[in-house]
Write a protein that holds these residues in place. Structure first.
Motif, PDB file in Angstrom:
ATOM      1  N   LYS A 236      22.894  43.207  35.959  1.00 40.84           N
ATOM      2  CA  LYS A 236      22.476  43.865  34.721  1.00 40.84           C
ATOM      3  C   LYS A 236      22.123  45.328  35.011  1.00 40.84           C
ATOM      4  CE  LYS A 236      19.078  43.686  31.058  1.00 40.84           C
ATOM      5  NZ  LYS A 236      17.806  43.145  30.619  1.00 40.84           N
TER       6      LYS A 236
ATOM      7  N   THR B 241      21.305  40.516  39.318  1.00 37.68           N
ATOM      8  CA  THR B 241      22.171  39.732  38.436  1.00 37.68           C
ATOM      9  C   THR B 241      23.328  40.558  37.890  1.00 37.68           C
ATOM     10  OG1 THR B 241      20.900  40.219  36.427  1.00 37.68           O
ATOM     11  CG2 THR B 241      20.218  38.296  37.726  1.00 37.68           C
TER      12      THR B 241
ATOM     13  N   ASP C 264      27.219  42.948  26.705  1.00 36.24           N
ATOM     14  CA  ASP C 264      28.190  41.868  26.851  1.00 36.24           C
ATOM     15  C   ASP C 264      28.805  41.840  28.246  1.00 36.24           C
ATOM     16  OD1 ASP C 264      27.803  41.121  24.209  1.00 36.24           O
ATOM     17  OD2 ASP C 264      29.405  42.429  23.478  1.00 36.24           O
ATOM     18  N   TYR C 265      28.493  42.860  29.064  1.00 37.84           N
ATOM     19  CA  TYR C 265      29.083  42.962  30.399  1.00 37.84           C
ATOM     20  C   TYR C 265      27.999  43.242  31.429  1.00 37.84           C
ATOM     21  CZ  TYR C 265      33.544  43.230  28.032  1.00 37.84           C
ATOM     22  OH  TYR C 265      34.634  42.933  27.259  1.00 37.84           O
TER      23      TYR C 265
ATOM     24  N   ALA D 124      32.450  40.009  31.916  1.00 32.90           N
ATOM     25  CA  ALA D 124      31.756  39.430  30.764  1.00 32.90           C
ATOM     26  C   ALA D 124      30.488  38.707  31.219  1.00 32.90           C
ATOM     27  CB  ALA D 124      32.679  38.475  30.020  1.00 32.90           C
ATOM     28  N   TYR D 125      29.405  38.931  30.499  1.00 31.85           N
ATOM     29  CA  TYR D 125      28.129  38.294  30.804  1.00 31.85           C
ATOM     30  C   TYR D 125      28.169  36.841  30.330  1.00 31.85           C
ATOM     31  CZ  TYR D 125      23.220  37.018  30.491  1.00 31.85           C
ATOM     32  OH  TYR D 125      22.015  36.368  30.618  1.00 31.85           O
ATOM     33  N   VAL D 126      27.789  35.944  31.199  1.00 32.78           N
ATOM     34  CA  VAL D 126      27.670  34.533  30.868  1.00 32.78           C
ATOM     35  C   VAL D 126      26.203  34.164  31.094  1.00 32.78           C
ATOM     36  CG1 VAL D 126      28.407  32.188  31.416  1.00 32.78           C
ATOM     37  CG2 VAL D 126      30.041  34.084  31.580  1.00 32.78           C
ATOM     38  N   ALA D 127      25.547  33.775  30.017  1.00 35.30           N
ATOM     39  CA  ALA D 127      24.127  33.424  30.120  1.00 35.30           C
ATOM     40  C   ALA D 127      23.953  32.221  31.033  1.00 35.30           C
ATOM     41  CB  ALA D 127      23.556  33.123  28.747  1.00 35.30           C
ATOM     42  N   PRO D 128      22.927  32.250  31.888  1.00 35.82           N
ATOM     43  CA  PRO D 128      22.700  31.101  32.770  1.00 35.82           C
ATOM     44  C   PRO D 128      22.224  29.889  31.969  1.00 35.82           C
ATOM     45  CG  PRO D 128      20.915  32.691  32.979  1.00 35.82           C
ATOM     46  CD  PRO D 128      21.948  33.304  32.079  1.00 35.82           C
ATOM     47  N   GLU D 129      22.510  28.716  32.491  1.00 34.24           N
ATOM     48  CA  GLU D 129      22.031  27.487  31.873  1.00 34.24           C
ATOM     49  C   GLU D 129      20.504  27.478  31.940  1.00 34.24           C
ATOM     50  OE1 GLU D 129      23.386  24.661  30.361  1.00 34.24           O
ATOM     51  OE2 GLU D 129      25.127  25.981  30.215  1.00 34.24           O
TER      52      GLU D 129
END
Length: 146
Positions: free
Chosen positions: A18, A16, A70-71, A81-86
């Motif tokens: 991370k 992902t 945050d990244y 930029a980290y975007v949280a998954p739905e």
């Protein structure tokens, strides 16, 4: 100022993007004379970060960005930029159920406490038992319909 006292790190990233870990690279990985040291350091990182799909050299500036959480590593290998998954459907349902249970729990706790007191005093507990069962049934219905 990059917030660290070294210029480079070798970091591992999962699927992902991370960061799963990093180790200090205390030499310039861009110099040809350090190629063997770099190869050994990358091999060491691969052994340490078994969850990593990518192990690579990163700058201290990028390292500090990854530390914030945050990244994550983007497809080009740079921080994005980290975007949280739905949340999945199962996660959404679990959240709704937890909310419903939290709504009913104080009432259930009060009924249990009232029943214990009534039983200790030798009073009839049938009305409390009925309220408790009705509350459980309401909660179960609400959960079923969620």
């Amino acid at each position: 100022m990059n917030g660290t006292n070294v210029d480079y790190y070798v970091a591992g990233f999962d699927s992902t993007g991370k960061r799963v870990g990093s180790i200090i690279c205390d030499f310039d990985p861009n110099k040809e004379k350090n190629a063997d040291k770099l190869s050994a350091l990358i091999d060491k990182a691969k052994g340490l970060f078994t969850d990593a799909e990518v192990v690579e050299v990163i700058s201290a500036t990028d390292y500090v960005m990854y530390l914030s959480g945050d990244y994550v590593r983007g497809v080009e290998g740079k921080p994005v930029a980290y975007v949280a998954p739905e949340p999945t459907a199962a996660e959404k349902k679990a959240s709704v159920i937890a909310t419903i249970k939290a709504k009913y729990q104080p009432t259930l706790d009060n009924l249990v406490e009232a029943r214990v007191k009534a039983a200790m005093l030798g009073a009839d507990t049938a009305k409390i038992d009925s309220q408790y069962k009705a509350t459980l049934a309401s909660m179960a219905t609400e959960i079923k319909n969620a």
